[in-house]
Design a protein around this motif. Sequence first.
Motif, PDB file in Angstrom:
ATOM      1  N   MET A   1       0.840  -1.269  -0.146  1.00 51.75           N
ATOM      2  CA  MET A   1       0.090  -0.074   0.039  1.00 51.75           C
ATOM      3  C   MET A   1       0.837   1.171  -0.049  1.00 51.75           C
ATOM      4  SD  MET A   1      -2.823   1.189   2.913  1.00 51.75           S
ATOM      5  CE  MET A   1      -3.982  -0.169   2.597  1.00 51.75           C
ATOM      6  N   LYS A   2       0.466   1.984  -0.843  1.00 50.56           N
ATOM      7  CA  LYS A   2       1.478   3.455  -0.851  1.00 50.56           C
ATOM      8  C   LYS A   2       1.173   3.999   0.447  1.00 50.56           C
ATOM      9  CE  LYS A   2       1.387   7.891  -3.615  1.00 50.56           C
ATOM     10  NZ  LYS A   2       0.858   8.347  -4.846  1.00 50.56           N
ATOM     11  N   PRO A   3       2.067   5.009   1.056  1.00 49.93           N
ATOM     12  CA  PRO A   3       2.030   5.609   2.273  1.00 49.93           C
ATOM     13  C   PRO A   3       0.907   6.737   1.983  1.00 49.93           C
ATOM     14  CG  PRO A   3       4.273   5.199   1.724  1.00 49.93           C
ATOM     15  CD  PRO A   3       3.499   4.879   0.628  1.00 49.93           C
ATOM     16  N   VAL A   4       0.221   7.096   3.047  1.00 47.83           N
ATOM     17  CA  VAL A   4      -0.503   8.262   3.208  1.00 47.83           C
ATOM     18  C   VAL A   4       0.032   9.272   3.694  1.00 47.83           C
ATOM     19  CG1 VAL A   4      -2.732   8.938   4.104  1.00 47.83           C
ATOM     20  CG2 VAL A   4      -2.380   6.593   3.457  1.00 47.83           C
ATOM     21  N   ARG A   5       0.010  10.665   2.906  1.00 48.03           N
ATOM     22  CA  ARG A   5       0.525  11.702   3.074  1.00 48.03           C
ATOM     23  C   ARG A   5      -0.711  12.882   2.984  1.00 48.03           C
ATOM     24  NH1 ARG A   5       6.258  12.326   3.589  1.00 48.03           N
ATOM     25  NH2 ARG A   5       6.036  14.700   3.117  1.00 48.03           N
ATOM     26  N   LEU A   6      -1.257  13.326   4.217  1.00 47.61           N
ATOM     27  CA  LEU A   6      -2.258  14.342   4.091  1.00 47.61           C
ATOM     28  C   LEU A   6      -1.836  15.777   3.776  1.00 47.61           C
ATOM     29  CD1 LEU A   6      -4.568  12.869   6.842  1.00 47.61           C
ATOM     30  CD2 LEU A   6      -4.740  12.407   4.479  1.00 47.61           C
ATOM     31  N   ALA A   7      -2.551  16.409   3.089  1.00 54.01           N
ATOM     32  CA  ALA A   7      -2.293  18.012   2.792  1.00 54.01           C
ATOM     33  C   ALA A   7      -3.229  18.717   3.443  1.00 54.01           C
ATOM     34  CB  ALA A   7      -2.446  18.302   1.181  1.00 54.01           C
ATOM     35  N   ASP A  41      -5.240  14.217   0.232  1.00 55.40           N
ATOM     36  CA  ASP A  41      -3.741  13.770   0.292  1.00 55.40           C
ATOM     37  C   ASP A  41      -3.033  14.675  -0.678  1.00 55.40           C
ATOM     38  OD1 ASP A  41      -3.977  12.811  -2.209  1.00 55.40           O
ATOM     39  OD2 ASP A  41      -3.493  10.751  -1.683  1.00 55.40           O
ATOM     40  N   GLU A  42      -1.638  14.693  -0.854  1.00 54.53           N
ATOM     41  CA  GLU A  42      -0.770  15.662  -1.369  1.00 54.53           C
ATOM     42  C   GLU A  42      -0.900  15.444  -2.975  1.00 54.53           C
ATOM     43  OE1 GLU A  42       3.188  15.088   0.312  1.00 54.53           O
ATOM     44  OE2 GLU A  42       2.717  16.175   1.696  1.00 54.53           O
ATOM     45  N   ASP A  43      -1.601  14.381  -3.305  1.00 57.58           N
ATOM     46  CA  ASP A  43      -1.661  14.117  -4.854  1.00 57.58           C
ATOM     47  C   ASP A  43      -3.138  14.653  -5.155  1.00 57.58           C
ATOM     48  OD1 ASP A  43       0.520  13.007  -5.429  1.00 57.58           O
ATOM     49  OD2 ASP A  43       0.181  10.982  -4.468  1.00 57.58           O
ATOM     50  N   GLY A  76       1.156  16.647   6.208  1.00 57.35           N
ATOM     51  CA  GLY A  76       2.546  16.763   5.679  1.00 57.35           C
ATOM     52  C   GLY A  76       3.659  15.364   6.205  1.00 57.35           C
ATOM     53  N   LYS A  77       2.857  14.709   7.051  1.00 56.41           N
ATOM     54  CA  LYS A  77       3.711  13.340   7.529  1.00 56.41           C
ATOM     55  C   LYS A  77       3.259  12.112   6.779  1.00 56.41           C
ATOM     56  CE  LYS A  77       3.895  15.237  12.292  1.00 56.41           C
ATOM     57  NZ  LYS A  77       3.592  15.181  13.703  1.00 56.41           N
ATOM     58  N   ALA A  78       4.021  11.207   7.059  1.00 55.61           N
ATOM     59  CA  ALA A  78       4.016  10.216   6.027  1.00 55.61           C
ATOM     60  C   ALA A  78       3.363   8.834   6.813  1.00 55.61           C
ATOM     61  CB  ALA A  78       5.114   9.683   5.262  1.00 55.61           C
ATOM     62  N   PHE A  79       2.349   8.224   6.533  1.00 58.09           N
ATOM     63  CA  PHE A  79       1.830   6.982   7.326  1.00 58.09           C
ATOM     64  C   PHE A  79       1.739   5.842   6.417  1.00 58.09           C
ATOM     65  CE2 PHE A  79       0.505  10.958   9.369  1.00 58.09           C
ATOM     66  CZ  PHE A  79       0.670  10.603  10.547  1.00 58.09           C
ATOM     67  N   ASP A  80       2.213   4.607   6.979  1.00 55.32           N
ATOM     68  CA  ASP A  80       2.411   3.345   6.240  1.00 55.32           C
ATOM     69  C   ASP A  80       0.940   3.132   5.595  1.00 55.32           C
ATOM     70  OD1 ASP A  80       5.128   3.525   6.520  1.00 55.32           O
ATOM     71  OD2 ASP A  80       4.993   2.021   8.147  1.00 55.32           O
ATOM     72  N   SER A  81      -0.096   3.258   6.485  1.00 51.28           N
ATOM     73  CA  SER A  81      -1.364   2.743   6.093  1.00 51.28           C
ATOM     74  C   SER A  81      -2.277   3.687   7.090  1.00 51.28           C
ATOM     75  CB  SER A  81      -1.465   1.301   6.412  1.00 51.28           C
ATOM     76  OG  SER A  81      -1.194   1.138   7.914  1.00 51.28           O
ATOM     77  N   PRO A  82      -3.654   3.432   6.801  1.00 49.32           N
ATOM     78  CA  PRO A  82      -4.555   4.131   7.685  1.00 49.32           C
ATOM     79  C   PRO A  82      -4.432   3.535   9.106  1.00 49.32           C
ATOM     80  CG  PRO A  82      -5.667   3.635   5.482  1.00 49.32           C
ATOM     81  CD  PRO A  82      -4.570   3.034   5.462  1.00 49.32           C
ATOM     82  N   ILE A 113     -11.529  10.814  11.460  1.00 52.08           N
ATOM     83  CA  ILE A 113     -10.366  10.971  10.555  1.00 52.08           C
ATOM     84  C   ILE A 113     -10.266   9.832   9.909  1.00 52.08           C
ATOM     85  CG2 ILE A 113      -8.015  11.530  10.690  1.00 52.08           C
ATOM     86  CD1 ILE A 113      -8.549  13.806  12.800  1.00 52.08           C
ATOM     87  N   ASP A 114     -10.357   8.821  10.841  1.00 53.64           N
ATOM     88  CA  ASP A 114      -9.698   7.486  10.258  1.00 53.64           C
ATOM     89  C   ASP A 114     -10.596   6.928   9.193  1.00 53.64           C
ATOM     90  OD1 ASP A 114      -8.128   4.512  11.138  1.00 53.64           O
ATOM     91  OD2 ASP A 114     -10.272   4.244  10.737  1.00 53.64           O
ATOM     92  N   ILE A 115     -11.873   6.956   9.455  1.00 49.71           N
ATOM     93  CA  ILE A 115     -12.894   6.527   8.387  1.00 49.71           C
ATOM     94  C   ILE A 115     -12.690   7.582   7.138  1.00 49.71           C
ATOM     95  CG2 ILE A 115     -15.215   6.555   7.459  1.00 49.71           C
ATOM     96  CD1 ILE A 115     -16.140   6.505  10.596  1.00 49.71           C
ATOM     97  N   ALA A 116     -12.343   8.781   7.136  1.00 52.00           N
ATOM     98  CA  ALA A 116     -11.922   9.351   5.966  1.00 52.00           C
ATOM     99  C   ALA A 116     -10.701   9.067   5.157  1.00 52.00           C
ATOM    100  CB  ALA A 116     -11.986  10.971   6.293  1.00 52.00           C
TER     101      ALA A 116
END
Length: 377
Positions: A1-7, A41-43, A76-82, A113-116
């Motif tokens: 799974m691609k990391p999650v980076r929220l904007a 996310d940043e994308d 701005g932080k990276a997370f491996d998964s939800p 936040i987790d659901i989103a």
Amino acid sequence: MKPVRLASVEAFAYRVPVKMPIKVAFGTFRDRPFVLVRVTDEDGNVGWGEAWANWPAVGAEHRARLVVDFGERLVGKAFDSPQHLFEQLSRQLEVLVIQTGEVGPIAQAIAGIDIAVWDLVARREGKPLHKLLSSRAVETVPVYVTGINPDEPERFAAARQAEGHRAFKLKTGFGHDIDVRNLRAMRETLGPQAVITCDSNQTHDLQQATAFVRAIEDLKLSWFEEPIRVDAPQSDWEALAAASTTPLAGGENLQGAQFDAAIGAKVLQVIQPDVTKWGGISGNWEVARKTVAAGKRYCPHYFGGGISVLASLQLLAAAGGEGLLEFDCHPNVGREAVVGDLLPVTDGRVPVPQGPGLGAVPDLDALAGYRTWAPKG
């Protein structure tokens, strides 16, 4: 799974008036508050969540502010998964829970936040959420009508039965004679094949609950929900379970390790966590899997807006087992502006949305007139 980076993490609080007040043992709903959460996310991928806020109504704005505050810790932080994000945020906020004493509101904001984030990831993967969680192929899930008031409930239930419903939950806790009368009227009106349950919202003591289960024994209810206080002595719960032929249910007011204890014990046969009240998808997926593996019924609790019901549905579809989806049949723009016509009831079942993520997005224009925070402009 691609990391999650929220904007960005945004929150929207709403209150929708109701035409007919909804009565429960602890109070009366005169409007329907709810909090939507939008993460990007940043994308540019977007996901939607919902934080529990149905009582008291003024709590919605508070939860929305918490969501935005907590979101600042994530951007701005990276997370491996939800799941990783959920665990990290929960750990960061442990001291704040102690400092404020706000166990519930903080858990509810984290859940939203987790659901989103799960919705975002599933959309990014192009999969419905239940297929991201599980390989099960499922087209429909069974539902039951909730929020049935104590005032001639058989009439409301009969109207829902005519619309295609086959299972019903009555709100009890309004007095022994009234509750027994209402359940008998529902059984007589709906017939022997109807699934009937009841929920007393923790109103009885052990003696009252024992008298009640004996009085309704012949009605063959599928479960009796929260008959006594959740924090009552375990010996009281065990005594009630021993006296009752009606299975006992609960879970909407449990968190974390409390679910492991409930699933492992013999008292509760129906486990009912609320995805917006604690745990979001990350916590509730674990509860759902453990419940089904233990041979118990996973029946997610729900009484909120449209994102909440879709998240609950997706979890139930992924988990399988013999559970039912709680289904609110009272008019509610907070649900309708998200779900639309996605969930028509046919012979007691609704379709599982097969679109990406939760399967729908909120119609913010339809909700604009009910927004209480943050006001536009």
